[in-house]
Design a protein around this motif. Sequence first.
Motif, PDB file in Angstrom:
ATOM      1  N   ARG A 137      12.580  33.233  35.385  1.00 14.62           N
ATOM      2  CA  ARG A 137      11.089  33.801  35.363  1.00 14.62           C
ATOM      3  C   ARG A 137      10.161  32.686  34.691  1.00 14.62           C
ATOM      4  N   GLN A 143       9.090  37.926  38.161  1.00 11.28           N
ATOM      5  CA  GLN A 143      10.409  38.557  37.968  1.00 11.28           C
ATOM      6  C   GLN A 143      10.927  38.766  39.189  1.00 11.28           C
ATOM      7  N   ARG A 186      18.024  35.058  33.904  1.00  9.38           N
ATOM      8  CA  ARG A 186      16.970  35.675  34.679  1.00  9.38           C
ATOM      9  C   ARG A 186      15.661  35.487  33.785  1.00  9.38           C
ATOM     10  N   ASP A 187      15.621  35.136  32.588  1.00 16.01           N
ATOM     11  CA  ASP A 187      14.552  34.986  31.744  1.00 16.01           C
ATOM     12  C   ASP A 187      14.121  33.422  31.919  1.00 16.01           C
TER      13      ASP A 187
END
Length: 154
Positions: A139, A105, A135-136
Amino acid sequence: MNTEQTRLARKNLDRRLSKLDREAVAVPPFGWIRAIREALGMSPAQLAKRMGVSRPRINALEKAEKTDATTLKSLRQAAEAMDCTLVYAFVPNGSLEDIVEKRAQRLADERLLRLEHTMRLENQTPGQADLADERDRLRQDILNGAPRKLWDDT
């Protein structure tokens, strides 16, 4: 080790380490040698004799343990002299899976920050939903990539 092997190793270690009671393995204030020796009712001279060392060596060993300046070999010898087994382990401050997730993350956030900066300079600032999706995605890409790259400094 490939990604799946690393993930399986992490899962197995998490399961084994979850059985450890952090409080039970916390080092006593004066160290394990002194705590066990005193609980057994053994004097420093008696421990010295059982270890085949001098009495002052026990004082030095107990002091070295307290200041983290001893060796595993010395700890093992003292443990054996008191009919104990030295157990050596790293106990994570959370699950290994959580540590990896947090690291992924953090890396995703760093990459996204650079990407967002570039897009802002080009007057193409994405919306919050798009940023969250990216972002997901980042990650997940990091987690699915080579496990060792997770720990490279960027």
